[in-house]
Design a protein around this motif. Structure first.
Motif, PDB file in Angstrom:
ATOM      1  N   SER A 142       0.665  -1.337  -0.079  1.00  0.00           N
ATOM      2  CA  SER A 142       0.009  -0.029  -0.118  1.00  0.00           C
ATOM      3  C   SER A 142       0.693   1.223   0.187  1.00  0.00           C
ATOM      4  O   SER A 142       0.468   2.031   0.479  1.00  0.00           O
ATOM      5  N   ILE A 174      -3.520  -3.652   6.964  1.00  0.00           N
ATOM      6  CA  ILE A 174      -3.093  -2.193   6.941  1.00  0.00           C
ATOM      7  C   ILE A 174      -2.400  -1.930   8.127  1.00  0.00           C
ATOM      8  O   ILE A 174      -2.711  -2.389   9.336  1.00  0.00           O
ATOM      9  N   LYS A 212      -6.884  -2.857  -2.472  1.00  0.00           N
ATOM     10  CA  LYS A 212      -6.135  -2.478  -3.536  1.00  0.00           C
ATOM     11  C   LYS A 212      -5.600  -1.010  -3.429  1.00  0.00           C
ATOM     12  O   LYS A 212      -6.345  -0.105  -3.184  1.00  0.00           O
ATOM     13  N   TYR A 213      -4.553  -0.959  -3.577  1.00  0.00           N
ATOM     14  CA  TYR A 213      -3.662   0.362  -3.770  1.00  0.00           C
ATOM     15  C   TYR A 213      -3.427   1.047  -5.032  1.00  0.00           C
ATOM     16  O   TYR A 213      -3.118   0.415  -5.978  1.00  0.00           O
ATOM     17  N   LEU A 253      -6.374   3.899  -0.794  1.00  0.00           N
ATOM     18  CA  LEU A 253      -6.771   2.450  -0.954  1.00  0.00           C
ATOM     19  C   LEU A 253      -8.183   2.287  -1.474  1.00  0.00           C
ATOM     20  O   LEU A 253      -9.174   3.053  -1.228  1.00  0.00           O
ATOM     21  N   GLU A 269      -4.828   5.450   3.698  1.00  0.00           N
ATOM     22  CA  GLU A 269      -4.349   4.216   4.642  1.00  0.00           C
ATOM     23  C   GLU A 269      -4.688   4.475   5.992  1.00  0.00           C
ATOM     24  O   GLU A 269      -5.414   3.808   6.850  1.00  0.00           O
TER      25      GLU A 269
END
Length: 406
Positions: free
Chosen positions: A50, A191, A307-308, A315, A374
């Motif tokens: 991320s 995360i 998903k980054y 995110l 994040e």
């Protein structure tokens, strides 16, 4: 025993434990920066998926905090029994055995968790490991207590009576509690800061509950829990400092297993396992939401992390793609329920290819809020954890009289 002696027995060990816990915090803060390079050299590292960078981040640092936690607890062993030793009173061997069994279960889980980080075990092994680690604890519970009777809630008493003896089913329940606690934290993860953050909130909630209950008749059980919670919180706070966004270290499955087993230990020995579960409300919701993928009613990728998006540095919900024809009857029914109540973001093309968000609480928040930084996403999840703990206290105290005689 007079009131002065009872107060001494209550507060003296807790004060010593608190002082040792402060030392544990500073020791952990000192150790992590100096030892993390050793993990990279041993190929125990990961890449933060991320982030725009691809730096090597040390993995499984939870083993460091776990070792410091255990060292503090080992050094603390004589303290609760000092009064009995000095006065040559009857030594409470049953309490010592409880203490050692609790440490043995936590130590086993720390070892097995580190093995998981190194060997990358399969999910079926992750379910087996906590069961094995909880056996010493269950054996001691059988010898010292062997109480398998539960009080029936008021609305159900006309059918089941005031109480019910579950016998061996109660031990099955306690074993399942250990499995759930260890894996529930591990499932709601991925995360920066989330694993440690949620564990800290749960541990603090348990500590507050213990302090409230110290004035009750079961004060010794809650004193026992405090012995474990204070050093656990101290070492976890130190880890949180390095794991918060942007994370300098990854905690690994080791920390999740250590945390879950610690919570299970105090809940079982302290006789408040149901209250412990109340502090796991977000983890229970996440587990129920994930059931379709965990039990493969819907295809489950190995990683369900968000998903980054490198362009926005945010995110987004991660997805799983499958043919509708792959689902069995139960899978189709459950997916229809989730879609009807708008609990999933689902798209289907003419060829029957279905694109659906991965079924985790993290992704659920993202499909409702849109892309997030994040740190913002972690903060939202930790606020949910805090609100859930407040709700747990409301259920435990003001609402308890509806179901039980309190």
């Amino acid at each position: 025993m007079n009131a002065e002696n009872e107060t001494w027995l209550l507060l003296f060990p807790i004060c010593i434990n608190a002082i040792m816990s402060v030392s544990a915090y500073y020791l952990t803060v000192h150790l992590i920066p100096r030892i993390k390079s050793m993990f990279v050299k041993a190929n125990l590292y990961g890449i933060d998926m991320s982030k725009r960078t691809s730096d090597k981040v040390p993995e499984a640092i939870g083993v460091v905090t776990g070792c410091v936690f255990l060292i503090i607890m080992f050094l603390f062993i004589p303290v609760p029994f000092t009064n009995h030793i000095l006065r040559n009173e009857n030594f409470p061997y049953d309490k010592l055995v409880e203490f050692l069994a609790a440490l043995l279960s936590i130590c086993c889980m720390l070892l097995l968790g580190f093995a998981d980080d190194v060997l990358d075990l399969r999910w079926r092994h992750k379910l087996l490991l906590p069961t094995i680690a909880s056996l010493p604890l269950l054996m001691v519970y059988y010898i010292n207590f062997n109480s398998t009777v539960i009080i029936i809630p008021k609305p159900l008493r006309p059918w089941f009576g005031f109480s019910l003896d579950l016998w061996i089913l109660y031990y099955v329940y306690m074993g399942m509690l250990a499995v759930f606690c260890t894996n529930a934290i591990n499932i709601l993860a991925g995360i920066n800061g989330l694993e440690v953050g949620q564990s800290l909130i749960i541990a603090t909630s348990i500590l507050i509950f213990n302090v409230i209950e110290l004035s009750g008749s079961q004060w010794k059980a809650h004193q026992f829990s405090i012995y474990f919670m204070l050093p656990y919180i101290a070492t976890s706070l130190a880890l949180f400092k390095f794991n918060w966004y942007p994370s300098q270290v990854f905690v690994g499955d080791t920390f999740c297993y250590l945390s879950g087993m610690t919570f299970a230990v105090v809940g079982i020995i302290g006789h408040f396992s149901k209250t412990t579960l109340l502090f796991f409300i977000p983890q229970i919701i996440n587990f129920l939401y994930s059931v379709l993928q965990l039990f493969h009613f819907v295809p489950c990728p190995r990683h369900r992390l968000p998903k980054y998006n490198k362009e926005t540095d945010k995110l987004e919900p991660s997805t799983t793609v499958f043919y509708k024809s792959e689902l069995n009857t139960i899978g189709r029914l459950l997916m229809w329920i989730l879609k009807t109540f708008k609990l999933v973001k689902l798209q289907e093309d003419r060829k029957g290819v279905v694109t659906c968000n991965n079924l985790t609480l993290i992704n659920f928040i993202l499909i409702n809020t849109g892309p997030l930084k994040e740190s913002t996403l972690t903060t939202i999840l930790l606020i949910i954890q805090i609100i859930s703990s407040i709700l747990a206290f409301i259920i435990r105290y003001p609402l308890a009289s509806i179901f039980y005689d309190v």
